[in-house]
Design an enzyme around this catalytic site. Structure first.
Site, mmCIF file in Angstrom:
data_model
loop_
_atom_site.group_PDB
_atom_site.id
_atom_site.type_symbol
_atom_site.label_atom_id
_atom_site.label_comp_id
_atom_site.label_asym_id
_atom_site.label_seq_id
_atom_site.Cartn_x
_atom_site.Cartn_y
_atom_site.Cartn_z
ATOM 1 N N HIS A 247 1.130 -1.449 0.201
ATOM 2 C CA HIS A 247 0.653 0.212 -0.123
ATOM 3 C C HIS A 247 0.758 1.284 0.308
ATOM 4 C CE1 HIS A 247 0.957 -0.054 3.834
ATOM 5 N NE2 HIS A 247 0.764 -0.984 4.387
ATOM 6 N N HIS B 220 4.242 0.969 2.106
ATOM 7 C CA HIS B 220 5.872 0.216 1.275
ATOM 8 C C HIS B 220 5.888 1.209 0.188
ATOM 9 C CE1 HIS B 220 2.602 -2.481 3.523
ATOM 10 N NE2 HIS B 220 3.736 -2.984 3.629
ATOM 11 N N CYS C 90 3.688 -10.174 19.297
ATOM 12 C CA CYS C 90 2.289 -9.321 18.942
ATOM 13 C C CYS C 90 2.361 -10.456 17.422
ATOM 14 C CB CYS C 90 3.040 -8.449 18.322
ATOM 15 S SG CYS C 90 1.513 -7.589 16.721
ATOM 16 N N CYS D 64 4.013 -8.118 13.945
ATOM 17 C CA CYS D 64 5.169 -7.730 14.327
ATOM 18 C C CYS D 64 6.066 -8.774 14.255
ATOM 19 C CB CYS D 64 5.557 -6.290 15.326
ATOM 20 S SG CYS D 64 4.064 -5.487 15.861
ATOM 21 N N CYS E 231 -0.720 -4.357 21.148
ATOM 22 C CA CYS E 231 0.626 -4.094 20.674
ATOM 23 C C CYS E 231 0.142 -3.126 20.188
ATOM 24 C CB CYS E 231 1.336 -4.904 19.210
ATOM 25 S SG CYS E 231 1.950 -4.063 18.233
ATOM 26 N N HIS F 235 -0.696 -2.034 16.321
ATOM 27 C CA HIS F 235 -1.043 -2.768 15.433
ATOM 28 C C HIS F 235 -2.674 -2.285 16.326
ATOM 29 C CE1 HIS F 235 2.360 -4.820 13.473
ATOM 30 N NE2 HIS F 235 0.910 -4.685 12.339
ATOM 31 N N LYS G 276 -1.787 5.240 11.906
ATOM 32 C CA LYS G 276 -0.405 4.690 11.189
ATOM 33 C C LYS G 276 -0.821 4.064 9.764
ATOM 34 C CE LYS G 276 3.298 1.590 10.163
ATOM 35 N NZ LYS G 276 3.692 0.266 10.695
ATOM 36 N N LYS H 267 -2.598 -2.730 7.268
ATOM 37 C CA LYS H 267 -4.001 -2.979 7.533
ATOM 38 C C LYS H 267 -4.845 -3.204 8.282
ATOM 39 C CE LYS H 267 -4.726 -7.855 4.968
ATOM 40 N NZ LYS H 267 -4.807 -9.327 5.595
HETATM 41 O O1 ME8 Z 1 8.146 -4.859 8.903
HETATM 42 N N1 ME8 Z 1 4.379 4.970 6.450
HETATM 43 O O2 ME8 Z 1 7.360 -5.805 6.758
HETATM 44 P P1 ME8 Z 1 6.154 -4.710 7.173
HETATM 45 C C1 ME8 Z 1 5.421 4.924 6.069
HETATM 46 N N2 ME8 Z 1 9.125 -7.999 7.138
HETATM 47 N N3 ME8 Z 1 6.022 4.134 5.534
HETATM 48 C C2 ME8 Z 1 5.496 2.622 6.005
HETATM 49 C C3 ME8 Z 1 4.020 2.403 6.511
HETATM 50 C C4 ME8 Z 1 3.667 3.514 7.099
HETATM 51 N N4 ME8 Z 1 2.386 3.619 7.278
HETATM 52 N N5 ME8 Z 1 3.439 1.478 6.225
HETATM 53 C C5 ME8 Z 1 4.057 -0.071 5.929
HETATM 54 C C6 ME8 Z 1 8.343 -6.088 7.844
HETATM 55 N N6 ME8 Z 1 5.826 1.203 5.835
HETATM 56 C C7 ME8 Z 1 9.476 -7.131 8.617
HETATM 57 C C8 ME8 Z 1 10.961 -6.326 7.308
HETATM 58 S S1 ME8 Z 1 13.520 -6.277 6.583
HETATM 59 C C9 ME8 Z 1 14.304 -7.273 6.762
HETATM 60 C C10 ME8 Z 1 11.776 -7.404 7.435
HETATM 61 C C11 ME8 Z 1 6.815 0.151 5.511
HETATM 62 O O3 ME8 Z 1 5.735 -5.213 5.420
HETATM 63 C C12 ME8 Z 1 8.274 0.495 6.114
HETATM 64 O O4 ME8 Z 1 8.990 0.837 5.278
HETATM 65 O O5 ME8 Z 1 5.715 -4.910 7.757
HETATM 66 C C13 ME8 Z 1 7.811 -0.328 7.266
HETATM 67 O O6 ME8 Z 1 9.176 0.299 7.679
HETATM 68 C C14 ME8 Z 1 7.691 -1.732 6.385
HETATM 69 O O7 ME8 Z 1 6.598 -0.864 4.777
HETATM 70 C C15 ME8 Z 1 7.292 -1.957 6.856
HETATM 71 O O8 ME8 Z 1 6.926 -3.861 6.161
#
Ligand code: ME8
Length: 497
Positions: A19, A22, A127, A130, A148, A151, A300, A303
């Site tokens: 979204h 990301h 969580c 997370c 959490c 979330h 934040k 989903k």
């Molecule tokens: O944490 N505002 O994956 P994830 C800004 N798989 N950035 C955001 C955001 C928001 N509202 N929502 C998501 C994970 N992001 C692990 C990572 S790395 C070795 C493993 C972005 O799918 C932001 O970069 O939950 C956040 O850190 C990341 O998506 C989390 O993605």
């Protein structure tokens, strides 16, 4: 002097489609990578998906499919979205890739051999969203139950045998590392240091009993356990540039690594990751570049909060990737959360992209064709615009080198606003020979176009094509007299909303 620049995004959990959050991170990393290519650095850009663990296991269960089937489908979706956003990565890594699984088995075995991993009992609040344990003081309480804080979902109590990684043995070393400039902005390093100060650096559980979490990589010496998803995932940054398989590429890009992350995963990318690297006798990355959240209605975006803004809707609203990329980078903020509002996005798109850049390109293009048949050549250049352009290049580079992309774009907009003021003042359409004006304006457009190209990828290529210049190196931005423009077309770049 050309340097090396290795940039990564977090690898995202493919339990759902990407979204706006990301996209925020990924467009930023892509823009940094394109900027570093522009200045001539040897650059590698890695992104991908984090496919193991309980979260994916449950997402698959809920759909009644095998996790591999789910992640195969979702990884393709990620790639499709990144193509739509014109993200140009060098590798899309999946933690189910065989070379990655091999790196993980190798790394954990090495660390185990060094006596830095031991078996013991674990209990704590978890969580699943997370994929992380929360200690008292970290979680929030809702009606007496631990929740959490990210979330706002109830935590799950877990009590089981596990393997621990001796994080505690790295405390002194880690404090030293965090005192340097490794984390950007520095305030986040201070945050990590405070946490260590308060709680000490506690050993971290890096395995799960197979009967509870079976979707992942088995612990090599004890296959009754699955490797913790974060231990697995962080290592992607090594696999991606050929650790084990391709030592030459690896030593070229490590430790020139720049990890772009959201502030939610700061602890993993500092305390845990740096210690894992140290345990493997590898240097820490050059930088961890952290940004704050995009929020919507105060929360934040995510989903779980149910306030997601979809990439499809953004692409539709802002005429494709250029508009979305520009607006996201223009509001990009390392330190502060930014509230998404349609008004804000529309306004930036209209006033900056459509009016200030698009309109200038259109006007100058039309005039060049009408007044000079499209051929514009001059051995002179208006000194005001020339100086402004040189100053802009300097400022832009300083900001980009400090990852301040919004300020870099602001500097380009300032230059374009001056060019708009110049055309309104000089009124080249009334002059019998407006060569000097139009040449100077074309030069300013060229500078701005080259500087915008890491973010506004498609329209800038179109302008370069229509006006007959190249925009592939930072040198192409430098204003100079004596060029020859062949204006073939006066494109309308951005439809106003
Ligand atoms: O944490 N505002 O994956 P994830 C800004 N798989 N950035 C955001 C955001 C928001 N509202 N929502 C998501 C994970 N992001 C692990 C990572 S790395 C070795 C493993 C972005 O799918 C932001 O970069 O939950 C956040 O850190 C990341 O998506 C989390 O993605």
């Amino acid at each position: 002097m050309a340097g090396r620049f290795y940039v990564t995004t977090p690898i995202y959990y493919p339990n759902a489609e990407p979204h706006i959050g990301h996209a925020y991170t990924t467009v930023f990393a892509d823009s940094l990578s394109r900027y570093h290519r522009l200045v001539g650095d040897d650059t590698f850009f890695l992104t991908g998906t984090d496919e193991h663990g309980l979260k994916l296991q449950r997402a698959a269960e809920a759909r009644g499919v095998h996790p591999k089937e789910l992640v195969d489908e979702m990884a393709e979706k990620y790639k499709r979205y990144w193509a739509l956003m014109d993200i140009r990565y060098d590798r899309f890594i999946r933690t189910t890739d065989p070379d990655h699984e091999e790196v993980v088995r190798h790394a954990i075995t090495e660390i185990y051999r060094k006596g830095l991993i031991y078996k013991a009992r674990y209990s704590g609040w978890y969580c699943v969203s997370c994929e992380k344990f929360y200690s008292p003081g970290e979680y929030v309480e809702v009606e007496g139950r631990p929740y959490c804080p990210i979330h706002m979902k109830p935590l799950e109590w877990v009590e089981e045998d596990t393997y621990y990684f001796r994080l505690s043995s790295f405390e002194d070393w880690l404090r030293e590392v965090l005192k340097g400039d490794i984390v950007y902005p520095r305030s986040y390093a201070v945050e990590v240091l405070h946490k260590i100060e308060k709680e000490g650096l506690r050993d971290v559980s890096i395995a799960r009993p197979k009967e509870r979490v079976w979707w992942g990589i088995p612990v090599p010496w004890d296959p009754e356990f699955t490797i913790y998803v974060w231990f697995d995932a962080l290592l992607n940054y090594l696999t991606g540039i050929g650790y084990l398989k391709n030592p030459e590429t690896f030593s070229k890009y490590w430790p020139a690594a720049h990890h772009v992350i959201g502030k939610d995963i700061l602890w993993f990318h500092t305390a845990i990751w740096f210690s894992m690297l140290k345990a493997l006798d590898l240097d820490p990355p050059r930088r961890v570049i952290v940004h704050a959240y995009l929020i919507n209605r105060g929360l934040k975006i995510g989903k779980s909060a149910g306030n997601v803004v979809s990439i499809d809707d953004l692409l539709e609203a802002y005429n494709g990737s250029d508009g979305v990329r520009y607006v996201l980078m223009r509001i990009f903020n390392p330190a502060k959360d930014v509230e998404y509002t349609k008004e804000l996005f529309d306004n930036i798109y209209n006033t900056e992209l459509a009016d200030t850049y698009g309109n200038l390109v259109r006007r100058v293009g039309v005039l060049a064709r009408k007044k000079l048949g499209g051929t514009v050549e001059s051995d002179r250049l208006d000194p005001e615009l020339e100086d402004a352009a040189r100053e802009t290049i300097k400022k832009y580079r300083e900001h980009m080198d400090e990852y301040e992309i919004s300020r870099a774009l602001e500097a380009v907009m300032d230059l374009l606003r001056r060019a708009n003021a110049y055309i309104n003042r000089e009124r080249p359409w009334e002059k019998p020979d407006p060569t000097l004006d139009l040449y100077s304006l074309l030069e300013t457009i060229r500078t701005a176009t080259v500087l915008l190209s890491p973010v506004v990828t498609k329209a800038t290529a179109r302008v370069a094509g229509s006006f007959g210049f190249t925009a592939s190196s930072i040198e192409d931005a430098v204003p100079e007299p004596g060029r020859r423009y062949q204006v073939r077309d006066a494109p309308i770049l951005f439809k106003k909303l």
